[in-house]
Design an enzyme around this catalytic site. Structure first.
Site: not given
Length: 460
Positions: A166, A319, A340, A415
C-alpha cells in the site's frame, strides 16, 4: 421508476465529455443539464460510457473506452488502484489533485453558504505525496486455506489479496502486516469469518511515530485469547525487533466496527510517542491521532496563524480530542480550555499536557454545546474559539453557543467542505464574517480535503 423523463436509459451506450469531479472522485458529464457520474475519468476527458443506473435527478455510468485523455491523466503506481477504492485520484496528476481540492472548497462555499467573494487559497500540498499514512488497519481473510490481507473492494467485503504494497502507508506498517500474516499462517491461526462468526484474526493494525520511529502493533481478534500467543509474539519480535508495543484488542461482536472495547498490552508499552512541531504526544491503540503528521503540522501552523495569539488570550478548543490542537495553541495562549465527549480522549489530553509541561490548559469531558454556556455563566470570556468537528460538522446548538460567547475570532478546522459551508451560514447570521480559507491536502491520492478558516466579528 419510469425513466421517460430522463435523457438516458439504463444499458444505453453514450459518448460523454466530463466537466467536473465530485467530492468522492467521480467524473461528472451532463446531457441537457442532467448529470451522469462515472468513476476513473477526469475533467476534460471524453469517454464511451454504458449507463448502469438511472434515477430522476442523475444517472451512473461505467467507462467502456477512453476517447480523449486529459493531459493530467497519469498511470496509477498502485497495482490494485482500479479494484481497491482506498484511493480515488491516483490516475490524476498531483498538481491537478491540489486544484480539484481547492475547487471543492470553493464550490461548497458557493453552493451551501452563497459565498463567492472570499478567495480560497491554493491547496497546501506535500513535496512527496506518498507513504504518508502513519496508521494502517488491514482486514484478514482466508483463500484456498491460507490467510490473506488487503483492503476491501469498493462497496463489498471482498479482500483484494493481490495488493503487493500500500504505497500511501509507511513501509514499516506494510512490512509488519506481511510479517504478522505469514507467522499467523505458519502457526495455523485462523482468520475471522464474518458469515459464520467463527475464527480468530479479524484485523492487523499498525501505528508508527513519524518523528520518533516508534511502532505499535495491534492484533484484533474475535476471541479473548490468541492461539500460541507466546510463540506468535516471539516470532514477530525476531522478525521485527524494533517494535515498541504489541497490543491485543478483543472484538467479539458481529459488527463492521474494527476495534472492540477490551484491550491489553502483550509486550512493551501501552503507548507510543510522536511529535508534531515542538509538541509531544502519547498515542494509545484507541487514541485519535492525525494520520499524516507532516501535513498536520501545516494545518495546525495555519490554525495558530489565524488564531493570532500574542500570549494574553483565552482560547476554547471544542472537539479537542487528545488535545492536539489545544497544545499547539497553548504554546502561544494565556489559557486554553478543551472540551470533548469521549472520556478516554480527555484522559489522553491531560496526559499530553503533563508530558509537555503545559499547565495553562484545562480539559473537560462533556458536550461542548452544554459545557460552554456553563463556562459563560461562570464568567469565562474567550478571545478565540477553535473547532475541529467530525465530518458531520458542528452541532447547531454548539454554533449558537459559540456566537453567544462572542469571541473576537473563530478558527474552523474542517474535514468536510459541505458541512463547513452549512455551519458558516449560522455563524454569519450570528454576526461573524468569513475572512480567509486555506485548504490543506492531508490525504494525497484521495478525494478528501481539509481546510482552515478564519472568521471575525463583523464590527472588527
Amino acid at each position: 421508476m419510469s425513466t421517460k423523463q430522463t435523457p438516458v436509459n439504463k444499458n444505453q451506450t453514450i459518448e460523454l465529455t466530463f466537466e467536473d469531479i465530485t467530492h468522492d472522485g467521480n467524473g461528472v458529464g451532463k446531457i441537457n443539464g442532467y448529470p451522469i457520474f462515472v468513476t476513473n475519468v477526469l475533467p476534460g476527458e471524453k469517454a464511451k460510457v454504458k449507463v448502469i443506473k438511472v434515477k430522476k435527478n442523475f444517472a451512473v455510468g461505467r467507462r467502456l473506452e477512453l476517447i480523449e485523455a486529459s493531459p493530467d491523466r497519469v498511470e496509477p503506481p498502485c497495482n490494485v488502484f482500479y479494484k481497491c477504492g482506498g484511493c480515488q485520484l491516483q490516475h490524476m496528476s498531483y498538481d491537478m489533485q491540489l486544484k480539484v481540492k481547492q475547487n471543492q472548497v470553493k464550490s461548497a462555499l458557493a453552493k451551501f453558504a452563497h459565498i463567492t467573494d472570499i478567495p480560497v487559497e491554493p491547496t497546501l500540498g506535500m513535496e512527496d505525496p506518498w507513504r504518508y499514512r502513519n496508521k494502517v488497519q488491514i482486514p484478514v481473510g482466508e483463500k484456498d486455506g491460507k490467510l490473506i490481507t488487503g483492503f476491501y473492494r469498493p462497496r463489498s467485503h471482498d479482500i483484494i489479496d493481490e495488493m503487493e504494497r500500500c504505497i500511501v502507508t509507511s513501509e514499516v506498517n506494510d512490512d509488519l502486516v506481511d510479517i504478522v500474516r505469514e507467522i499467523a499462517n505458519e502457526l495455523g491461526i485462523p482468520a475471522y469469518n464474518e458469515e459464520t462468526h467463527r475464527g480468530v484474526l479479524r484485523h492487523i493494525m499498525v501505528r508508527t511515530g513519524e518523528n520518533t520511529g516508534q511502532t505499535m502493533l495491534v492484533i484484533i481478534t474475535r476471541t479473548n485469547k490468541i492461539p500460541k500467543q507466546d510463540e506468535f509474539i516471539q516470532r514477530i519480535l525476531e522478525k521485527q525487533p524494533n517494535i515498541t508495543s504489541i497490543m491485543h484488542n478483543v472484538n467479539p461482536d458481529r459488527t463492521n466496527v474494527i476495534l472492540g472495547k477490551k484491550i491489553k498490552c502483550l509486550w512493551g508499552e501501552a503507548y507510543i510517542y510522536d511529535t508534531i512541531g515542538d509538541v509531544k504526544f502519547a498515542i494509545s491503540a484507541l487514541s485519535f491521532y492525525q494520520i499524516n503528521p507532516k501535513q498536520t503540522k501545516v494545518l495546525y501552523d495555519k490554525a495558530l496563524e489565524y488564531a493570532n495569539l500574542t500570549g494574553g488570550e483565552t482560547v476554547i478548543d471544542a472537539y479537542c480530542g487528545i488535545g492536539s490542537i489545544s497544545l499547539f495553541l497553548a504554546q502561544k495562549a494565556k489559557k486554553v480550555y478543551g472540551v470533548e465527549i469521549v472520556p478516554q480522549a480527555i484522559q489522553d489530553a491531560k496526559k499530553n499536557a503533563k508530558l509537555n509541561d503545559m499547565d495553562n490548559t484545562e480539559f473537560i469531558v462533556g458536550q461542548a454545546e452544554e459545557v460552554m454556556p456553563a463556562w459563560k455563566e461562570n464568567g469565562l470570556k474567550p478571545d478565540v474559539i477553535v473547532v475541529d468537528p467530525p465530518r458531520k460538522g458542528c452541532d447547531e446548538a454548539l454554533l449558537h453557543a459559540m456566537v453567544e460567547m462572542n469571541p473576537k475570532r473563530i478558527v474552523y478546522v474542517s474535514c468536510n467542505p459541505s458541512t463547513f459551508a452549512r455551519d458558516l451560514v449560522i455563524l454569519t447570521e450570528g454576526g461573524y464574517k468569513l475572512k480567509k480559507v486555506q485548504p490543506v491536502d492531508m490525504f494525497p491520492q484521495t478525494s478528501h480535503v481539509e481546510c482552515v478558516a478564519l472568521m471575525s466579528r463583523m464590527e472588527d
